[in-house]
Structure formats: C-alpha cells, structure tokens
Scaffold this motif. Structure first.
Motif, PDB file in Angstrom:
ATOM      1  N   ASN A  34       0.817  -1.214   0.000  1.00 32.34           N
ATOM      2  CA  ASN A  34       0.000   0.000   0.000  1.00 32.34           C
ATOM      3  C   ASN A  34       0.853   1.268   0.000  1.00 32.34           C
ATOM      4  OD1 ASN A  34      -2.546  -1.376   0.067  1.00 32.34           O
ATOM      5  ND2 ASN A  34      -2.025  -1.944   2.159  1.00 32.34           N
ATOM      6  N   LYS A  35       2.015   1.178  -0.615  1.00 33.77           N
ATOM      7  CA  LYS A  35       2.922   2.329  -0.683  1.00 33.77           C
ATOM      8  C   LYS A  35       2.958   2.889  -2.102  1.00 33.77           C
ATOM      9  CE  LYS A  35       4.230   1.751   3.561  1.00 33.77           C
ATOM     10  NZ  LYS A  35       3.832   2.627   4.605  1.00 33.77           N
ATOM     11  N   ASN A  36       3.387   4.142  -2.219  1.00 36.92           N
ATOM     12  CA  ASN A  36       3.489   4.747  -3.543  1.00 36.92           C
ATOM     13  C   ASN A  36       4.821   4.377  -4.204  1.00 36.92           C
ATOM     14  OD1 ASN A  36       5.554   6.604  -2.742  1.00 36.92           O
ATOM     15  ND2 ASN A  36       3.999   7.984  -1.912  1.00 36.92           N
ATOM     16  N   LYS A  37       4.989   4.766  -5.471  1.00 38.37           N
ATOM     17  CA  LYS A  37       6.177   4.392  -6.248  1.00 38.37           C
ATOM     18  C   LYS A  37       7.475   4.849  -5.585  1.00 38.37           C
ATOM     19  CE  LYS A  37       3.941   4.612 -10.744  1.00 38.37           C
ATOM     20  NZ  LYS A  37       3.929   5.292 -12.049  1.00 38.37           N
ATOM     21  N   LYS A  38       7.467   6.070  -5.084  1.00 44.88           N
ATOM     22  CA  LYS A  38       8.678   6.626  -4.482  1.00 44.88           C
ATOM     23  C   LYS A  38       9.067   5.849  -3.231  1.00 44.88           C
ATOM     24  CE  LYS A  38      10.679  10.926  -2.786  1.00 44.88           C
ATOM     25  NZ  LYS A  38      10.446  12.349  -2.515  1.00 44.88           N
ATOM     26  N   GLU A  39       8.105   5.535  -2.379  1.00 45.49           N
ATOM     27  CA  GLU A  39       8.379   4.773  -1.155  1.00 45.49           C
ATOM     28  C   GLU A  39       8.888   3.370  -1.494  1.00 45.49           C
ATOM     29  OE1 GLU A  39       5.195   6.492   2.075  1.00 45.49           O
ATOM     30  OE2 GLU A  39       4.401   5.307   0.398  1.00 45.49           O
ATOM     31  N   LYS A  40       8.296   2.744  -2.519  1.00 45.35           N
ATOM     32  CA  LYS A  40       8.750   1.418  -2.941  1.00 45.35           C
ATOM     33  C   LYS A  40      10.188   1.466  -3.430  1.00 45.35           C
ATOM     34  CE  LYS A  40       4.223  -0.268  -4.453  1.00 45.35           C
ATOM     35  NZ  LYS A  40       3.428  -0.704  -5.610  1.00 45.35           N
ATOM     36  N   SER A  67       8.063  -0.612 -15.278  1.00 48.98           N
ATOM     37  CA  SER A  67       8.623   0.499 -14.498  1.00 48.98           C
ATOM     38  C   SER A  67      10.146   0.418 -14.389  1.00 48.98           C
ATOM     39  CB  SER A  67       8.020   0.508 -13.091  1.00 48.98           C
ATOM     40  OG  SER A  67       8.468  -0.618 -12.364  1.00 48.98           O
ATOM     41  N   ARG A  68      10.753   1.547 -14.061  1.00 50.87           N
ATOM     42  CA  ARG A  68      12.201   1.589 -13.832  1.00 50.87           C
ATOM     43  C   ARG A  68      12.566   0.771 -12.596  1.00 50.87           C
ATOM     44  NH1 ARG A  68      15.100   6.749 -13.744  1.00 50.87           N
ATOM     45  NH2 ARG A  68      16.555   5.825 -15.196  1.00 50.87           N
ATOM     46  N   LEU A  69      11.675   0.760 -11.615  1.00 52.18           N
ATOM     47  CA  LEU A  69      11.914  -0.029 -10.410  1.00 52.18           C
ATOM     48  C   LEU A  69      12.014  -1.507 -10.760  1.00 52.18           C
ATOM     49  CD1 LEU A  69      12.220  -0.410  -7.377  1.00 52.18           C
ATOM     50  CD2 LEU A  69       9.716  -0.300  -7.185  1.00 52.18           C
ATOM     51  N   PHE A  72      15.343  -2.239 -12.170  1.00 54.05           N
ATOM     52  CA  PHE A  72      16.338  -2.300 -11.096  1.00 54.05           C
ATOM     53  C   PHE A  72      16.256  -3.641 -10.376  1.00 54.05           C
ATOM     54  CE2 PHE A  72      17.541  -1.819  -6.648  1.00 54.05           C
ATOM     55  CZ  PHE A  72      18.810  -1.278  -6.766  1.00 54.05           C
ATOM     56  N   ILE A  73      15.036  -4.093 -10.099  1.00 58.29           N
ATOM     57  CA  ILE A  73      14.820  -5.351  -9.397  1.00 58.29           C
ATOM     58  C   ILE A  73      15.435  -6.508 -10.173  1.00 58.29           C
ATOM     59  CG2 ILE A  73      13.015  -7.025  -8.775  1.00 58.29           C
ATOM     60  CD1 ILE A  73      11.274  -4.543  -7.997  1.00 58.29           C
ATOM     61  N   LEU A  74      15.162  -6.575 -11.467  1.00 55.07           N
ATOM     62  CA  LEU A  74      15.691  -7.676 -12.279  1.00 55.07           C
ATOM     63  C   LEU A  74      17.213  -7.717 -12.298  1.00 55.07           C
ATOM     64  CD1 LEU A  74      13.267  -7.750 -15.341  1.00 55.07           C
ATOM     65  CD2 LEU A  74      13.356  -9.318 -13.406  1.00 55.07           C
ATOM     66  N   GLY A  75      17.826  -6.565 -12.232  1.00 52.56           N
ATOM     67  CA  GLY A  75      19.284  -6.513 -12.279  1.00 52.56           C
ATOM     68  C   GLY A  75      19.987  -6.658 -10.951  1.00 52.56           C
ATOM     69  N   ASN A  76      19.281  -6.486  -9.829  1.00 54.37           N
ATOM     70  CA  ASN A  76      19.970  -6.399  -8.544  1.00 54.37           C
ATOM     71  C   ASN A  76      19.467  -7.323  -7.442  1.00 54.37           C
ATOM     72  OD1 ASN A  76      21.885  -4.076  -9.002  1.00 54.37           O
ATOM     73  ND2 ASN A  76      19.952  -3.189  -9.646  1.00 54.37           N
ATOM     74  N   VAL A  77      18.289  -7.869  -7.571  1.00 50.72           N
ATOM     75  CA  VAL A  77      17.734  -8.701  -6.492  1.00 50.72           C
ATOM     76  C   VAL A  77      18.204 -10.144  -6.687  1.00 50.72           C
ATOM     77  CG1 VAL A  77      15.618  -9.542  -5.422  1.00 50.72           C
ATOM     78  CG2 VAL A  77      15.757  -7.189  -6.211  1.00 50.72           C
ATOM     79  N   PRO A  78      18.773 -10.759  -5.640  1.00 53.01           N
ATOM     80  CA  PRO A  78      19.298 -12.120  -5.763  1.00 53.01           C
ATOM     81  C   PRO A  78      18.238 -13.177  -6.091  1.00 53.01           C
ATOM     82  CG  PRO A  78      20.007 -11.118  -3.711  1.00 53.01           C
ATOM     83  CD  PRO A  78      19.042 -10.187  -4.341  1.00 53.01           C
ATOM     84  N   LYS A  79      17.034 -13.051  -5.518  1.00 52.72           N
ATOM     85  CA  LYS A  79      15.992 -14.039  -5.781  1.00 52.72           C
ATOM     86  C   LYS A  79      14.640 -13.335  -5.764  1.00 52.72           C
ATOM     87  CE  LYS A  79      14.259 -18.516  -4.572  1.00 52.72           C
ATOM     88  NZ  LYS A  79      14.772 -19.819  -4.673  1.00 52.72           N
TER      89      LYS A  79
END
Length: 108
Positions: A34-40, A67-69, A72-79
């Motif tokens: 329930n957070k906005n894009k910036k908070e996420k 989204s740009r987020l 970022f997730i695809l490139g940096n999150v391990p799983k």
C-alpha cells in the motif's frame, strides 16, 4: 492466498534452510503493498544496500513490469518469488512479488 499466508510461506522457507545459522525469526519482511512508487523505490534500494552489508530481508510488493523499479529489481535482487495468483490485502486482490535479499539458500 492472503498476505498472512505469503508471510508464513516465507518464514517457513527460511526455517528450512538453517544451514547458515540464520533462523526465520531474524528475517525482516517488509510489506510495501500500500505504498506509492517513491516509497517502494526507496525501500528496495535500501534493502539492496543492507544486503550488500550482510543483512537479509524480504520485500513484498506489487510492481509494474514496465517500471524503472522493475528493471532495477531484475538486475539487482538475488531471488524473486513471483507469487502465483492474486494476493488479498485489505480486501483488494493484487499481483505480488517477493524480493528475497538473502545470503542463504531459500526454498520457495
């Protein structure tokens, strides 16, 4: 599936991998449904840097794949756990992913 069931499955997946001595009680689960894009974006970036420093966490969120987020997730999150079906939170059904920043193997 509801949010509590998702969290329970995450705790269970960490408790099954006690190889590194980290129990499910030490994992930080962050709910960003329930957070906005910036908070996420801020929370995901912070979790990434905490992971680099050795702290494990899991972020539960709904994010647009364009989204740009998400890039970022695809490139940096391990799983990443793409949760099948919709997750019910506050009587709303959402497509949800769990970002797992962990140094230990997790079986989801």
């Amino acid at each position: 599936m509801n949010l509590a069931e998702v969290q329970q499955k995450i705790f269970h997946s960490f408790s099954n991998s006690s190889k590194f001595g980290t129990s499910a009680a030490h994992i930080n689960i962050i709910n960003l449904l329930n957070k906005n894009k910036k908070e996420k974006a801020q929370a995901v970036e912070q979790a990434f840097w905490e992971f680099v420093r050795g702290r494990d966490s899991v972020i539960i969120l709904s994010v647009s794949t364009s989204s740009r987020l998400f890039q970022f997730i695809l490139g940096n999150v391990p799983k990443i756990w793409f949760i099948n079906g919709k997750v019910v939170d506050q009587n709303k059904r959402k497509d949800v992913v769990a970002l797992i920043f962990s140094h230990q193997p997790v079986s989801i």
